[in-house]
Write a protein that holds these residues in place. Sequence first.
Motif, PDB file in Angstrom:
ATOM      1  N   UNK A   1       0.821  -1.213   0.000  1.00  0.00           N
ATOM      2  CA  UNK A   1       0.000   0.000   0.000  1.00  0.00           C
ATOM      3  C   UNK A   1       0.854   1.261   0.000  1.00  0.00           C
ATOM      4  N   UNK A   2       0.312   2.287  -0.656  1.00  0.00           N
ATOM      5  CA  UNK A   2       1.022   3.544  -0.834  1.00  0.00           C
ATOM      6  C   UNK A   2       0.971   4.358   0.456  1.00  0.00           C
ATOM      7  N   UNK A   3       2.079   4.403   1.150  1.00  0.00           N
ATOM      8  CA  UNK A   3       2.160   5.069   2.444  1.00  0.00           C
ATOM      9  C   UNK A   3       1.820   6.550   2.320  1.00  0.00           C
ATOM     10  N   UNK A   4       2.353   7.217   1.327  1.00  0.00           N
ATOM     11  CA  UNK A   4       2.128   8.658   1.183  1.00  0.00           C
ATOM     12  C   UNK A   4       0.656   8.975   0.924  1.00  0.00           C
ATOM     13  N   UNK A   5       0.010   8.158   0.117  1.00  0.00           N
ATOM     14  CA  UNK A   5      -1.402   8.369  -0.168  1.00  0.00           C
ATOM     15  C   UNK A   5      -2.215   8.295   1.120  1.00  0.00           C
ATOM     16  N   UNK A   6      -2.023   7.247   1.911  1.00  0.00           N
ATOM     17  CA  UNK A   6      -2.810   7.072   3.133  1.00  0.00           C
ATOM     18  C   UNK A   6      -2.383   8.041   4.232  1.00  0.00           C
ATOM     19  N   UNK A   7      -1.111   8.432   4.207  1.00  0.00           N
ATOM     20  CA  UNK A   7      -0.654   9.455   5.145  1.00  0.00           C
ATOM     21  C   UNK A   7      -1.452  10.745   4.926  1.00  0.00           C
ATOM     22  N   UNK A   8      -1.612  11.141   3.683  1.00  0.00           N
ATOM     23  CA  UNK A   8      -2.395  12.347   3.356  1.00  0.00           C
ATOM     24  C   UNK A   8      -3.877  12.147   3.668  1.00  0.00           C
ATOM     25  N   UNK A   9      -4.387  10.963   3.415  1.00  0.00           N
ATOM     26  CA  UNK A   9      -5.789  10.671   3.735  1.00  0.00           C
ATOM     27  C   UNK A   9      -6.041  10.845   5.237  1.00  0.00           C
ATOM     28  N   UNK A  10      -5.128  10.334   6.035  1.00  0.00           N
ATOM     29  CA  UNK A  10      -5.281  10.455   7.482  1.00  0.00           C
ATOM     30  C   UNK A  10      -5.181  11.910   7.911  1.00  0.00           C
ATOM     31  N   UNK A  11      -4.247  12.646   7.333  1.00  0.00           N
ATOM     32  CA  UNK A  11      -4.130  14.065   7.681  1.00  0.00           C
ATOM     33  C   UNK A  11      -5.414  14.811   7.325  1.00  0.00           C
ATOM     34  N   UNK A  12      -6.006  14.489   6.188  1.00  0.00           N
ATOM     35  CA  UNK A  12      -7.269  15.119   5.789  1.00  0.00           C
ATOM     36  C   UNK A  12      -8.381  14.765   6.766  1.00  0.00           C
ATOM     37  N   UNK A  13      -8.436  13.504   7.175  1.00  0.00           N
ATOM     38  CA  UNK A  13      -9.456  13.088   8.145  1.00  0.00           C
ATOM     39  C   UNK A  13      -9.258  13.829   9.467  1.00  0.00           C
ATOM     40  N   UNK A  14      -8.013  13.988   9.895  1.00  0.00           N
ATOM     41  CA  UNK A  14      -7.744  14.708  11.142  1.00  0.00           C
ATOM     42  C   UNK A  14      -8.156  16.170  11.022  1.00  0.00           C
ATOM     43  N   UNK A  15      -7.945  16.767   9.863  1.00  0.00           N
ATOM     44  CA  UNK A  15      -8.394  18.149   9.643  1.00  0.00           C
ATOM     45  C   UNK A  15      -9.912  18.230   9.726  1.00  0.00           C
ATOM     46  N   UNK A  16     -10.574  17.254   9.166  1.00  0.00           N
ATOM     47  CA  UNK A  16     -12.039  17.207   9.214  1.00  0.00           C
ATOM     48  C   UNK A  16     -12.511  17.104  10.663  1.00  0.00           C
ATOM     49  N   UNK A  17     -11.829  16.285  11.444  1.00  0.00           N
ATOM     50  CA  UNK A  17     -12.178  16.136  12.858  1.00  0.00           C
ATOM     51  C   UNK A  17     -11.961  17.446  13.591  1.00  0.00           C
ATOM     52  N   UNK A  18     -10.847  18.127  13.305  1.00  0.00           N
ATOM     53  CA  UNK A  18     -10.565  19.405  13.963  1.00  0.00           C
ATOM     54  C   UNK A  18     -11.657  20.412  13.670  1.00  0.00           C
ATOM     55  N   UNK A  19     -12.124  20.438  12.437  1.00  0.00           N
ATOM     56  CA  UNK A  19     -13.203  21.347  12.070  1.00  0.00           C
ATOM     57  C   UNK A  19     -14.463  20.993  12.838  1.00  0.00           C
ATOM     58  N   UNK A  20     -14.762  19.702  12.939  1.00  0.00           N
ATOM     59  CA  UNK A  20     -15.957  19.256  13.657  1.00  0.00           C
ATOM     60  C   UNK A  20     -15.906  19.671  15.113  1.00  0.00           C
ATOM     61  N   UNK A  21     -14.751  19.468  15.750  1.00  0.00           N
ATOM     62  CA  UNK A  21     -14.618  19.812  17.155  1.00  0.00           C
ATOM     63  C   UNK A  21     -14.710  21.320  17.343  1.00  0.00           C
ATOM     64  N   UNK A  22     -14.117  22.071  16.426  1.00  0.00           N
ATOM     65  CA  UNK A  22     -14.152  23.525  16.501  1.00  0.00           C
ATOM     66  C   UNK A  22     -15.578  24.045  16.532  1.00  0.00           C
ATOM     67  N   UNK A  23     -16.433  23.471  15.706  1.00  0.00           N
ATOM     68  CA  UNK A  23     -17.817  23.920  15.645  1.00  0.00           C
ATOM     69  C   UNK A  23     -18.709  23.239  16.672  1.00  0.00           C
ATOM     70  N   UNK A  24     -18.234  22.148  17.264  1.00  0.00           N
ATOM     71  CA  UNK A  24     -18.928  21.487  18.357  1.00  0.00           C
ATOM     72  C   UNK A  24     -20.387  21.227  18.093  1.00  0.00           C
ATOM     73  N   UNK A  25     -21.194  21.590  19.044  1.00  0.00           N
ATOM     74  CA  UNK A  25     -22.619  21.285  18.984  1.00  0.00           C
ATOM     75  C   UNK A  25     -23.357  22.104  17.939  1.00  0.00           C
ATOM     76  N   UNK A  26     -22.782  23.219  17.510  1.00  0.00           N
ATOM     77  CA  UNK A  26     -23.467  24.064  16.538  1.00  0.00           C
ATOM     78  C   UNK A  26     -23.358  23.520  15.119  1.00  0.00           C
ATOM     79  N   UNK A  27     -22.485  22.547  14.923  1.00  0.00           N
ATOM     80  CA  UNK A  27     -22.291  21.983  13.603  1.00  0.00           C
ATOM     81  C   UNK A  27     -23.531  21.194  13.192  1.00  0.00           C
ATOM     82  N   UNK A  28     -23.953  21.368  11.957  1.00  0.00           N
ATOM     83  CA  UNK A  28     -25.115  20.611  11.496  1.00  0.00           C
ATOM     84  C   UNK A  28     -24.721  19.677  10.363  1.00  0.00           C
ATOM     85  N   UNK A  29     -25.649  18.824   9.967  1.00  0.00           N
ATOM     86  CA  UNK A  29     -25.343  17.819   8.949  1.00  0.00           C
ATOM     87  C   UNK A  29     -24.962  18.445   7.616  1.00  0.00           C
ATOM     88  N   UNK A  30     -25.578  19.553   7.268  1.00  0.00           N
ATOM     89  CA  UNK A  30     -25.272  20.221   6.005  1.00  0.00           C
ATOM     90  C   UNK A  30     -23.817  20.672   5.991  1.00  0.00           C
TER      91      UNK A  30
END
Length: 163
Positions: free
Chosen positions: A110-139
Amino acid sequence: MTIKEVEEQLGLSRATIRFYEKEKLIAPKRGGNAYREYSEDDIVDIKKIIILRKLGFSIAEIKDFLEEDVPLQELLEKNILELQEKINELSGAMKICKKMQSRQETFDSFNVNFYWEEIKEQENEISISVLYGLEMNEEFVADCNISIGIKSKRMWEENRYEI
């Protein structure tokens, strides 16, 4: 009610019940024979503890609640944010696992660099979710997923990932 009866009624081990007592979460009275006698109030308290533990609360948080140092609503708000963060992390991990499975990856290939970037993107998504907390909606989450998907596609098209 004896400790054996509490064990049977609630499906707990004797060690767990004694641990709750040691942690001063419950305080059963002692009978004339020095045995613990659990009242209906003790049973209600143990059930509350079990429920809160199943919801992810720590023993320290439960102590704070029982001692009325922290209101339950405050603990619930904090817990909801923590649970949402865990859900987001698991969701991201699930997406990457499914992607690896669909691409029939092996440990050696498996391509380490590809999945490394995928994980970093997922972590960024999580950071955004936590930042907005309860006010975040499905949209908002859908918009984030789309933008991250577009970003991944663009990086793929720019040959920044090797297969």
